[in-house]
Motif scaffolding. Structure first.
Motif, PDB file in Angstrom:
ATOM      1  N   LEU A  61      61.007 179.324 -17.496  1.00  0.00           N
ATOM      2  CA  LEU A  61      61.378 180.158 -18.643  1.00  0.00           C
ATOM      3  C   LEU A  61      62.217 179.364 -19.638  1.00  0.00           C
ATOM      4  N   GLY A  62      63.113 178.495 -19.136  1.00  0.00           N
ATOM      5  CA  GLY A  62      63.914 177.665 -20.026  1.00  0.00           C
ATOM      6  C   GLY A  62      63.069 176.693 -20.825  1.00  0.00           C
ATOM      7  N   ILE A  63      62.031 176.141 -20.194  1.00  0.00           N
ATOM      8  CA  ILE A  63      61.114 175.254 -20.912  1.00  0.00           C
ATOM      9  C   ILE A  63      60.351 176.033 -21.974  1.00  0.00           C
ATOM     10  N   ALA A  64      59.795 177.179 -21.587  1.00  0.00           N
ATOM     11  CA  ALA A  64      59.016 177.993 -22.522  1.00  0.00           C
ATOM     12  C   ALA A  64      59.885 178.514 -23.660  1.00  0.00           C
ATOM     13  N   GLN A  65      61.135 178.822 -23.372  1.00  0.00           N
ATOM     14  CA  GLN A  65      62.076 179.281 -24.402  1.00  0.00           C
ATOM     15  C   GLN A  65      62.225 178.239 -25.502  1.00  0.00           C
ATOM     16  N   GLN A  66      62.272 176.975 -25.115  1.00  0.00           N
ATOM     17  CA  GLN A  66      62.454 175.907 -26.085  1.00  0.00           C
ATOM     18  C   GLN A  66      61.158 175.553 -26.808  1.00  0.00           C
ATOM     19  N   LEU A  67      60.070 175.474 -26.073  1.00  0.00           N
ATOM     20  CA  LEU A  67      58.802 175.044 -26.662  1.00  0.00           C
ATOM     21  C   LEU A  67      58.057 176.175 -27.352  1.00  0.00           C
ATOM     22  N   GLN A  68      58.381 177.419 -26.988  1.00  0.00           N
ATOM     23  CA  GLN A  68      57.690 178.594 -27.522  1.00  0.00           C
ATOM     24  C   GLN A  68      56.183 178.499 -27.271  1.00  0.00           C
ATOM     25  N   GLU A  69      55.828 178.031 -26.079  1.00  0.00           N
ATOM     26  CA  GLU A  69      54.433 177.973 -25.661  1.00  0.00           C
ATOM     27  C   GLU A  69      54.388 178.217 -24.157  1.00  0.00           C
ATOM     28  N   PRO A  70      53.247 178.692 -23.638  1.00  0.00           N
ATOM     29  CA  PRO A  70      53.204 179.061 -22.223  1.00  0.00           C
ATOM     30  C   PRO A  70      53.541 177.907 -21.291  1.00  0.00           C
ATOM     31  N   THR A  71      54.345 178.228 -20.289  1.00  0.00           N
ATOM     32  CA  THR A  71      54.677 177.307 -19.207  1.00  0.00           C
ATOM     33  C   THR A  71      54.265 177.989 -17.911  1.00  0.00           C
ATOM     34  N   ALA A  72      53.655 177.221 -17.000  1.00  0.00           N
ATOM     35  CA  ALA A  72      53.053 177.812 -15.804  1.00  0.00           C
ATOM     36  C   ALA A  72      53.917 177.612 -14.573  1.00  0.00           C
ATOM     37  N   VAL A  73      53.928 178.623 -13.719  1.00  0.00           N
ATOM     38  CA  VAL A  73      54.516 178.513 -12.386  1.00  0.00           C
ATOM     39  C   VAL A  73      53.419 178.774 -11.359  1.00  0.00           C
ATOM     40  N   VAL A  74      53.433 178.008 -10.284  1.00  0.00           N
ATOM     41  CA  VAL A  74      52.395 178.076  -9.257  1.00  0.00           C
ATOM     42  C   VAL A  74      53.053 178.326  -7.907  1.00  0.00           C
ATOM     43  N   CYS A  75      52.569 179.339  -7.193  1.00  0.00           N
ATOM     44  CA  CYS A  75      53.139 179.612  -5.871  1.00  0.00           C
ATOM     45  C   CYS A  75      52.053 180.002  -4.880  1.00  0.00           C
ATOM     46  N   THR A  76      52.429 179.995  -3.612  1.00  0.00           N
ATOM     47  CA  THR A  76      51.542 180.411  -2.537  1.00  0.00           C
ATOM     48  C   THR A  76      51.534 181.931  -2.439  1.00  0.00           C
ATOM     49  N   SER A  77      50.824 182.453  -1.461  1.00  0.00           N
ATOM     50  CA  SER A  77      50.700 183.908  -1.324  1.00  0.00           C
ATOM     51  C   SER A  77      51.914 184.502  -0.616  1.00  0.00           C
ATOM     52  N   GLY A  78      52.030 185.826  -0.686  1.00  0.00           N
ATOM     53  CA  GLY A  78      53.088 186.540   0.022  1.00  0.00           C
ATOM     54  C   GLY A  78      54.337 186.729  -0.815  1.00  0.00           C
ATOM     55  N   SER A  79      55.494 186.752  -0.137  1.00  0.00           N
ATOM     56  CA  SER A  79      56.754 187.076  -0.814  1.00  0.00           C
ATOM     57  C   SER A  79      57.160 186.016  -1.827  1.00  0.00           C
ATOM     58  N   ALA A  80      56.573 184.824  -1.754  1.00  0.00           N
ATOM     59  CA  ALA A  80      56.867 183.791  -2.760  1.00  0.00           C
ATOM     60  C   ALA A  80      56.685 184.348  -4.155  1.00  0.00           C
ATOM     61  N   LEU A  81      55.627 185.117  -4.343  1.00  0.00           N
ATOM     62  CA  LEU A  81      55.318 185.668  -5.661  1.00  0.00           C
ATOM     63  C   LEU A  81      56.402 186.626  -6.133  1.00  0.00           C
ATOM     64  N   LEU A  82      56.972 187.407  -5.230  1.00  0.00           N
ATOM     65  CA  LEU A  82      57.968 188.406  -5.617  1.00  0.00           C
ATOM     66  C   LEU A  82      59.243 187.756  -6.138  1.00  0.00           C
ATOM     67  N   ASN A  83      59.517 186.535  -5.701  1.00  0.00           N
ATOM     68  CA  ASN A  83      60.713 185.838  -6.183  1.00  0.00           C
ATOM     69  C   ASN A  83      60.620 185.463  -7.656  1.00  0.00           C
ATOM     70  N   TYR A  84      59.428 185.537  -8.230  1.00  0.00           N
ATOM     71  CA  TYR A  84      59.268 185.310  -9.663  1.00  0.00           C
ATOM     72  C   TYR A  84      59.719 186.517 -10.493  1.00  0.00           C
ATOM     73  N   TYR A  85      59.865 187.666  -9.861  1.00  0.00           N
ATOM     74  CA  TYR A  85      59.999 188.910 -10.634  1.00  0.00           C
ATOM     75  C   TYR A  85      61.188 188.923 -11.604  1.00  0.00           C
ATOM     76  N   PRO A  86      62.393 188.465 -11.201  1.00  0.00           N
ATOM     77  CA  PRO A  86      63.491 188.490 -12.190  1.00  0.00           C
ATOM     78  C   PRO A  86      63.171 187.718 -13.466  1.00  0.00           C
ATOM     79  N   ALA A  87      62.550 186.552 -13.328  1.00  0.00           N
ATOM     80  CA  ALA A  87      62.207 185.760 -14.517  1.00  0.00           C
ATOM     81  C   ALA A  87      61.073 186.402 -15.299  1.00  0.00           C
ATOM     82  N   VAL A  88      60.129 187.030 -14.596  1.00  0.00           N
ATOM     83  CA  VAL A  88      59.044 187.731 -15.279  1.00  0.00           C
ATOM     84  C   VAL A  88      59.616 188.862 -16.135  1.00  0.00           C
ATOM     85  N   ALA A  89      60.558 189.621 -15.574  1.00  0.00           N
ATOM     86  CA  ALA A  89      61.178 190.714 -16.335  1.00  0.00           C
ATOM     87  C   ALA A  89      61.942 190.163 -17.535  1.00  0.00           C
ATOM     88  N   GLU A  90      62.660 189.067 -17.348  1.00  0.00           N
ATOM     89  CA  GLU A  90      63.383 188.453 -18.460  1.00  0.00           C
ATOM     90  C   GLU A  90      62.414 187.996 -19.547  1.00  0.00           C
TER      91      GLU A  90
END
Length: 585
Positions: A61-90
């Motif tokens: 999110l900090g990278i995308a905030q500066q560049l104003q272009e999409p930045t990707a995050v890649v994770c495995t299946s399961g609860s790993a994905l849920l840990n993205y939620y605070p940044a997704v909401a932000e």
């Protein structure tokens, strides 16, 4: 160059490259191996490995905030994905383009007790601009019985399989294109959920699919003539006009329009620290100006028109003012959305601030005669003098520390602010106009400020300074578990041994219950974290040592640096509360 053997992984990777997505933040995992293989073996991508998914997402999110272009995050299946939620909401509330790429298991392995499986499709549905749930590839032998008809003969079966494969490939290409296009054009988070079946680690030398790239449809925003005419008429007639600017990127509004507004005696422009907007005739430090107002002041200075730009507003005092003493008209200008923050919104003008001001001010023949700005300017001058007198008289505390720290930040650098008391203290000062200021105000959480600041420091060549409270810093301490932190990155931690803002809010202070459950009193320090993560560490607990340490804090070094400022927790709240009384005398 190596490619993952799985066509779906190839499709995702090729379309990310075609869409110009360069920064890929990867958290380790097995199910996501096809994506990791593809991204890390392609020299086009800049890949980062960050273990903690919550930190990884805020770093992105900090990278995308500066560049104003999409930045990707890649994770495995399961609860790993849920840990993205605070940044997704932000990202959702701060309009930051974040691309979430989550690996998933095939349908037949979900809901049967297999490891690392949750219901991943649409998991962010309340805080996402688009969710693309991709379909599993079919190979020549594979078939999912619920998707295939009953075959009369082998030839029919092979023909149907070929058609299904082509249909699935086309579906996935369309969905990936759509998700990335939305992130880019509408500036926000999108989620692409990607099912993979084993084997996951096979590689090939040449891609087997060549996905089609779908361009973003341009949307030209034009103001309805009737709306514009109505605005021009009301603006020309009003003698008390207030502009309030929330979170904004630097250089959002052209200087000529700022100068025109500053020269209109019927207009005042309130700017927040996060607005990145400056003019000597504008009104920063909103709380300092209006905190001592009584009902008569509010009534006399109630605006006829409120014009708002930018994102969310920090100041609770301006919210309370404008919610009780509502303007006759509230217009918000933005290309995407309008919040009815003051419960008086009557116009959402869907365009850029520059375009609106050009249309509005070019057609207003002359500035309206008024003493509105003069009255506010007199108040601002009085408050500033009282502010300076008070700061000269007080002992070392949070407020005094912020005065010293904010004056020492080098010109033309980036300031990242933690949430809660940090950003609110910063709002009391007129900051250096050469600074670019950022804060995660979308959800106003303390959970990712350090990670976001590090992402910002990686993406922008300018030096970045993070000012953080102790709880926010400790909460996000895994942010330092990061191999990409530049040596010129600086952190200043204001350690008042707990959640100091709760001592300012109404409540029964200095009780065992308050200390444990609100203030969360502690005796922790950042010193050992700095040793573990390779930061140069210093601490201070008085004004003279703070000034002395700041003299060399920004000098070049071989490590990033952290300065911990210990302040007296039992004094800070009284100093701040007395401040608001003093400036109103």
């Amino acid at each position: 160059m190596k490619y993952p053997k799985i066509p779906l992984a190839q499709t995702v990777i090729q379309l990310c490259k075609a869409k110009g997505i360069k920064h890929i933040i990867i958290s380790p995992g097995s199910r996501s191996a096809p994506l990791t293989i593809g991204f890390t073996n392609n020299p086009y991508f800049k890949c980062y490995s960050i273990v903690d998914e919550r930190c990884a997402a805020f770093f992105a999110l900090g990278i995308a905030q500066q560049l104003q272009e999409p930045t990707a995050v890649v994770c495995t299946s399961g609860s790993a994905l849920l840990n993205y939620y605070p940044a997704v909401a932000e990202a959702f509330y701060s309009d930051i383009p974040l691309l979430v790429l989550s690996a998933d298991r095939p349908k037949h392995l979900i809901g049967v007790g297999d490891g690392q499986t949750i219901n991943q499709p649409n998991v962010f549905e309340n805080h996402i601009l688009y969710s693309a749930n991709l379909k599993l590839d079919l190979d020549d032998q594979a078939e999912e019985e619920e998707e295939l008809p009953i075959f009369k003969n082998l030839e029919n079966k092979l023909e149907t399989l070929l058609g299904l494969k082509q249909g699935i490939q086309e579906y996935n290409e369309v969905e990936i294109n759509k998700a990335i296009n939305i992130a880019s054009s509408k500036h926000g988070p999108v989620h692409i959920n990607i099912p993979f079946d084993e084997p996951l680690y096979d590689m090939i030398d040449e891609p087997t699919v060549h996905p089609k790239t779908i361009s973003i449809e341009e949307n030209i925003l034009q103001i309805e003539p009737s709306v514009l005419n109505d605005c021009i008429k009301n603006w020309s007639e009003a003698s008390k006009k207030m502009i309030l600017v929330g979170v904004s990127q630097p250089n959002t509004i052209e200087q000529k329009w700022l100068d025109t507004l500053a020269n209109d005696d019927s207009v005042i422009v309130f700017t927040e620290t996060t607005s990145n907007l400056h003019h000597e005739d504008f009104f920063p430090s909103i709380d300092k100006i209006i905190a001592p107002f009584n009902n008569e002041n509010f009534i006399n200075l109630q605006p006829d028109i409120l014009l708002t730009f930018g994102g969310l507003i920090v100041s609770k005092k301006i919210k309370a003012f404008l919610r009780k003493y509502k303007p006759k008209h509230h217009w918000h200008v933005d290309t995407k959305k309008a919040n009815d923050t003051f419960f008086s919104l009557d116009k959402f003008i869907k365009t850029t601030p520059n375009q609106f001001l050009e249309n509005l001010l070019d057609d207003v023949s002359k500035a309206r005669e008024s003493d509105y700005k003069h009255t506010w300017t007199s108040i601002k001058s009085i408050r500033l003098n009282k502010h300076n007198d008070y700061l000269k008289a007080i002992n070392f505390s949070d407020l005094k520390a912020f005065e010293v720290i904010l004056n020492a930040i080098p010109d033309d650098t980036i300031l990242q602010l933690g949430n809660s008391s940090t950003v609110r203290y910063a709002q009391l000062f007129d900051l250096n106009s050469t600074l670019e200021v950022f804060c995660n105000r979308g959800t106003s959480g303390i959970d990712g400020s350090t990670s976001t600041a590090i992402g910002c420091a990686v993406a922008n060549a300018k030096q970045t300074t993070l000012i953080s409270g102790d709880l926010s810093f400790i909460y996000d301490s895994n942010a330092l578990w990061n191999n990409y932190i530049p040596n010129n990155f600086r952190i200043i931690v204001i350690n008042n041994q707990g959640g100091g803002i709760f001592r300012i809010l109404p409540g029964h202070k200095n009780t065992e219950n308050f200390d444990a459950y609100f203030e969360t009193k502690h005796r922790l320090s950042a010193e050992h974290l700095c040793k573990m993560y390779g930061f140069e560490y210093n601490s201070v607990s008085n004004e003279s040592n703070l000034i002395y340490n700041l003299n060399s804090f920004y000098s070049l070094g071989n490590q990033p640096k952290l300065l911990e400022v210990f302040t007296p927790k039992n004094l800070n709240d009284e100093v701040l509360l007395q401040y608001f009384k003093f400036i109103g005398q």
